[in-house]
Structure formats: structure tokens, C-alpha cells
Design a protein around this motif. Sequence first.
Motif, mmCIF file in Angstrom:
data_model
loop_
_atom_site.group_PDB
_atom_site.id
_atom_site.type_symbol
_atom_site.label_atom_id
_atom_site.label_comp_id
_atom_site.label_asym_id
_atom_site.label_seq_id
_atom_site.Cartn_x
_atom_site.Cartn_y
_atom_site.Cartn_z
ATOM 1 N N MET A 1 0.845 -1.185 0.000
ATOM 2 C CA MET A 1 0.000 0.000 0.000
ATOM 3 C C MET A 1 0.888 1.244 0.000
ATOM 4 N N SER A 2 0.548 2.202 -0.844
ATOM 5 C CA SER A 2 1.365 3.410 -0.935
ATOM 6 C C SER A 2 1.146 4.302 0.283
ATOM 7 N N GLU A 3 2.137 5.158 0.563
ATOM 8 C CA GLU A 3 2.068 6.092 1.664
ATOM 9 C C GLU A 3 2.119 7.518 1.125
ATOM 10 N N HIS A 4 1.767 8.450 1.988
ATOM 11 C CA HIS A 4 1.818 9.872 1.637
ATOM 12 C C HIS A 4 3.055 10.481 2.280
ATOM 13 N N TRP A 5 3.956 10.986 1.436
ATOM 14 C CA TRP A 5 5.201 11.597 1.878
ATOM 15 C C TRP A 5 5.176 13.083 1.529
ATOM 16 N N VAL A 6 5.611 13.914 2.457
ATOM 17 C CA VAL A 6 5.801 15.341 2.201
ATOM 18 C C VAL A 6 7.298 15.621 2.240
ATOM 19 N N GLU A 27 4.607 5.966 -4.441
ATOM 20 C CA GLU A 27 4.101 6.692 -3.284
ATOM 21 C C GLU A 27 3.379 7.962 -3.730
ATOM 22 N N ARG A 28 2.492 8.434 -2.880
ATOM 23 C CA ARG A 28 1.896 9.753 -3.077
ATOM 24 C C ARG A 28 2.850 10.781 -2.479
ATOM 25 N N VAL A 29 3.179 11.827 -3.236
ATOM 26 C CA VAL A 29 4.173 12.798 -2.792
ATOM 27 C C VAL A 29 3.614 14.208 -2.857
ATOM 28 N N THR A 30 3.775 14.944 -1.767
ATOM 29 C CA THR A 30 3.539 16.385 -1.759
ATOM 30 C C THR A 30 4.900 17.043 -1.618
ATOM 31 N N ALA A 31 5.275 17.837 -2.613
ATOM 32 C CA ALA A 31 6.594 18.466 -2.646
ATOM 33 C C ALA A 31 6.457 19.963 -2.444
ATOM 34 N N SER A 32 7.237 20.517 -1.532
ATOM 35 C CA SER A 32 7.185 21.964 -1.312
ATOM 36 C C SER A 32 8.371 22.633 -1.982
ATOM 37 N N LEU A 33 8.093 23.824 -2.547
ATOM 38 C CA LEU A 33 9.096 24.593 -3.271
ATOM 39 C C LEU A 33 8.919 26.060 -2.944
ATOM 40 N N ARG A 34 9.958 26.847 -3.231
ATOM 41 C CA ARG A 34 9.908 28.266 -2.863
ATOM 42 C C ARG A 34 9.020 29.092 -3.780
ATOM 43 N N ASP A 35 9.012 28.771 -5.081
ATOM 44 C CA ASP A 35 8.319 29.637 -6.034
ATOM 45 C C ASP A 35 7.992 28.876 -7.313
ATOM 46 N N GLU A 36 7.364 29.570 -8.255
ATOM 47 C CA GLU A 36 6.949 28.955 -9.523
ATOM 48 C C GLU A 36 8.146 28.438 -10.308
ATOM 49 N N ALA A 37 9.248 29.188 -10.287
ATOM 50 C CA ALA A 37 10.430 28.761 -11.037
ATOM 51 C C ALA A 37 10.952 27.429 -10.509
ATOM 52 N N ALA A 38 10.962 27.275 -9.172
ATOM 53 C CA ALA A 38 11.410 26.009 -8.581
ATOM 54 C C ALA A 38 10.460 24.873 -8.938
ATOM 55 N N ARG A 39 9.150 25.173 -8.989
ATOM 56 C CA ARG A 39 8.180 24.143 -9.384
ATOM 57 C C ARG A 39 8.408 23.718 -10.826
ATOM 58 N N ASP A 40 8.705 24.666 -11.699
ATOM 59 C CA ASP A 40 8.967 24.326 -13.099
ATOM 60 C C ASP A 40 10.170 23.397 -13.217
ATOM 61 N N LYS A 71 -3.056 23.802 5.131
ATOM 62 C CA LYS A 71 -4.499 23.583 5.165
ATOM 63 C C LYS A 71 -5.022 22.944 3.883
ATOM 64 N N THR A 72 -4.235 23.004 2.812
ATOM 65 C CA THR A 72 -4.660 22.431 1.532
ATOM 66 C C THR A 72 -4.078 21.039 1.297
ATOM 67 N N VAL A 73 -3.310 20.537 2.260
ATOM 68 C CA VAL A 73 -2.714 19.201 2.138
ATOM 69 C C VAL A 73 -3.651 18.192 2.792
ATOM 70 N N ALA A 74 -4.201 17.313 1.999
ATOM 71 C CA ALA A 74 -5.116 16.300 2.527
ATOM 72 C C ALA A 74 -4.334 15.204 3.236
ATOM 73 N N GLY A 75 -4.759 14.874 4.438
ATOM 74 C CA GLY A 75 -4.091 13.832 5.216
ATOM 75 C C GLY A 75 -4.663 12.464 4.943
ATOM 76 N N PRO A 76 -4.159 11.469 5.638
ATOM 77 C CA PRO A 76 -3.051 11.586 6.583
ATOM 78 C C PRO A 76 -1.699 11.707 5.883
ATOM 79 N N ILE A 77 -0.683 12.166 6.619
ATOM 80 C CA ILE A 77 0.694 12.217 6.142
ATOM 81 C C ILE A 77 1.480 11.158 6.900
ATOM 82 N N ASP A 78 2.056 10.234 6.161
ATOM 83 C CA ASP A 78 2.819 9.153 6.793
ATOM 84 C C ASP A 78 4.240 9.593 7.143
#
Length: 230
Positions: A1-6, A27-40, A71-78
Amino acid sequence: MSEHWVVSGASRGIGLELVRQLAARGERVTASLRDEAARDVLLASLAAQHARIETKLFDMRDGEAILSAAKTVAGPIDVLIANAGVFGPKPQTPLQMDFEAALDVFSINTLGPLRLVRALLPQLAGAANPRIVLVSSELGASADVRPSSAVYAASKIALNKFAQCLAEELKPKGIVVIALSPGWVRTDMGGPNATLSVQESGSGILATIDALTIAESGSFIDYQGERLAW
């Protein structure tokens, strides 16, 4: 079963490699970045794996932005990997440092992970086996004395102390907390002479996190799962 990683700090280096490996293994991944350029940069590097990755934009200095994104990150976070960090300006010896720049390094490297943990704690508390990994450094060992990297090292030593205290606070909730050294890695920060590739460090980090239990909580551990001296 996959997990949620931030994973924070995911646009390059170790963070990018962790996201790449996690997405590749499903796995399900939520990745945080500083700005749009980093996301690109992140999305361009991951090609067909986009479907498994959600991105959030915020600066680790900005507590309000972190709370809003959380608040926009749906849990749970493993698993939360607080990886974002900076080396800081040079020189940074005790007699030569820029004090304002040093405070900025501490805001990112030491307080940034705590801002992120506090913002995502409700989602972590809802997981079956929640783990928090604060990415530290071998320079975060008190016995390692290198004046040329004093500010960076001090920020990681402080992070290590917070890892110990956070582990104690969260033990009743069953949440594992460790400080983790990824090793000396060939990244922009580590330089070309480092001993490890991002692939080697990343695979070791994930194997170590997969094996974590509450018994390791409050420990300083390297990417191979070996305990390190504070």
C-alpha cells in the motif's frame, strides 16, 4: 500500500532525488518549493511521474504561508521530510560572520522545519505510522569543529536539539522524530568532490525511513541507518 510523503526543498539535490525515487515506487508525494520557477524545475525533471506529485509553494521563513499551504494538504501524512536548507554566506566564522545573514540561516535551517512540523501536525497525527525526519548534517555533531562553516553547523546543531525535544513531546502520540544526516553528497551545497551521489544518498535515506520504529525516535541517524554521536 502506498504512503503519503511530504518533502520540502524539492527543486534540486537530495530533495528532488527523494521525490523522484518516491514517485517511481508508487508513493503519493507532496513536494514543497519556494516559487513557480522552482516548481517548473521539479516538474521538468520528473516527466511522466507528475500524476503522483502535488506541489505547494512557500518559503521556509514564512510561517503564515506554510500554515496556509498546510491547510490544503489532505491527510493523513505518513512521512514528513524537512529537507529545505541553505549553507549561508561566506565567510561565516565566529569573527567574520554577517550577523543578519546568520539569523536568516537559522530561520531557514532551524526554525523552518519546526514551522512545517507544527503546520502539518494534524495530518501526521492521523497516520498509522507517522515519521518526521529533520534533515541535518554531519556538521551538526558538536565534536566536529570547522570555523569556516560555523553558522551552518550551529544551525544544524540547534536543529538536532529541537529534534530531541520534539521527539519527547510527540512520543505520546506515537510519532517518530529523528535528525538525519544524508552524508556528504554531490549537490550544489556538497560540491563535486563529495563522496556520495544523490541516488546513493536518496536510496539510503528512504530505506532508513522505511525501517524506523518508535525505538529510534529522538536519535541522530545517518543515511545508512547508523546512529551518530550528538
